[in-house]
Design a protein around this motif. Structure first.
Motif, PDB file in Angstrom:
ATOM      1  N   GLU A  30       1.774  -0.309  -4.681  1.00 23.88           N
ATOM      2  CA  GLU A  30       1.195  -1.335  -5.222  1.00 23.88           C
ATOM      3  C   GLU A  30      -0.561  -2.060  -5.946  1.00 23.88           C
ATOM      4  O   GLU A  30      -0.305  -1.945  -6.558  1.00 23.88           O
ATOM      5  N   PHE A  31      -0.825  -0.913  -4.951  1.00 25.56           N
ATOM      6  CA  PHE A  31      -2.440  -1.300  -4.799  1.00 25.56           C
ATOM      7  C   PHE A  31      -3.042   0.247  -5.737  1.00 25.56           C
ATOM      8  O   PHE A  31      -4.277   0.056  -5.487  1.00 25.56           O
ATOM      9  N   ASP A  32      -2.553   0.322  -6.255  1.00 28.99           N
ATOM     10  CA  ASP A  32      -3.119   2.053  -6.771  1.00 28.99           C
ATOM     11  C   ASP A  32      -3.629   1.635  -8.217  1.00 28.99           C
ATOM     12  O   ASP A  32      -3.296   0.277  -8.528  1.00 28.99           O
ATOM     13  N   ARG A  33      -4.821   2.397  -8.073  1.00 31.73           N
ATOM     14  CA  ARG A  33      -5.671   2.245  -9.398  1.00 31.73           C
ATOM     15  C   ARG A  33      -5.019   3.078 -10.407  1.00 31.73           C
ATOM     16  O   ARG A  33      -3.938   4.160 -10.676  1.00 31.73           O
ATOM     17  N   PRO A  34      -5.103   1.860 -12.355  1.00 30.75           N
ATOM     18  CA  PRO A  34      -4.624   2.506 -12.993  1.00 30.75           C
ATOM     19  C   PRO A  34      -4.413   4.023 -13.549  1.00 30.75           C
ATOM     20  O   PRO A  34      -5.714   4.244 -13.167  1.00 30.75           O
ATOM     21  N   ALA A  35      -3.732   5.090 -13.973  1.00 28.23           N
ATOM     22  CA  ALA A  35      -4.686   6.409 -14.313  1.00 28.23           C
ATOM     23  C   ALA A  35      -4.841   6.655 -15.518  1.00 28.23           C
ATOM     24  O   ALA A  35      -4.920   4.989 -16.319  1.00 28.23           O
ATOM     25  N   VAL A  85       0.622  -1.366   0.050  1.00 22.95           N
ATOM     26  CA  VAL A  85      -0.565   0.260  -0.442  1.00 22.95           C
ATOM     27  C   VAL A  85       0.559   1.265   0.021  1.00 22.95           C
ATOM     28  O   VAL A  85       0.692   1.920  -1.274  1.00 22.95           O
ATOM     29  N   ARG A  86       1.740   0.998   0.880  1.00 25.52           N
ATOM     30  CA  ARG A  86       2.988   2.406   0.972  1.00 25.52           C
ATOM     31  C   ARG A  86       3.137   2.580  -0.122  1.00 25.52           C
ATOM     32  O   ARG A  86       3.846   4.041  -0.779  1.00 25.52           O
ATOM     33  N   GLY A  87       3.618   1.483  -0.972  1.00 27.76           N
ATOM     34  CA  GLY A  87       4.771   1.605  -2.535  1.00 27.76           C
ATOM     35  C   GLY A  87       3.713   1.980  -3.360  1.00 27.76           C
ATOM     36  O   GLY A  87       4.351   1.922  -4.710  1.00 27.76           O
TER      37      GLY A  87
END
Length: 69
Positions: A64-69, A60-62
């Protein structure tokens, strides 16, 4: 793994608002971490071993689970 959740102290993120659904987390015995749906506190909970939780939090901090732009 069987862990008694009856006395778990569940909490939400400080960024949560009462009007939004979110997850709750509890620090459990032996370093385990519980996660449950705040809308269904009597429902099931996921239990993560310490290493699993650490790997998830690092992801999460890195980003890894961010939504694609």
């Amino acid at each position: 793994m069987t862990i008694d959740l009856n006395n778990a102290q569940w909490f939400k993120s400080s960024r949560s608002t009462p009007a939004h659904e979110c997850v709750e987390v509890a620090w459990l015995e032996a370093g385990n971490v519980g996660v449950r749906d705040s809308k269904d506190p009597a429902g099931p909970a996921l239990i993560f071993a310490p290493g699993q939780w650490d790997a998830f939090a690092a992801g999460v901090r890195g980003g890894e689970f961010d939504r694609p732009a």
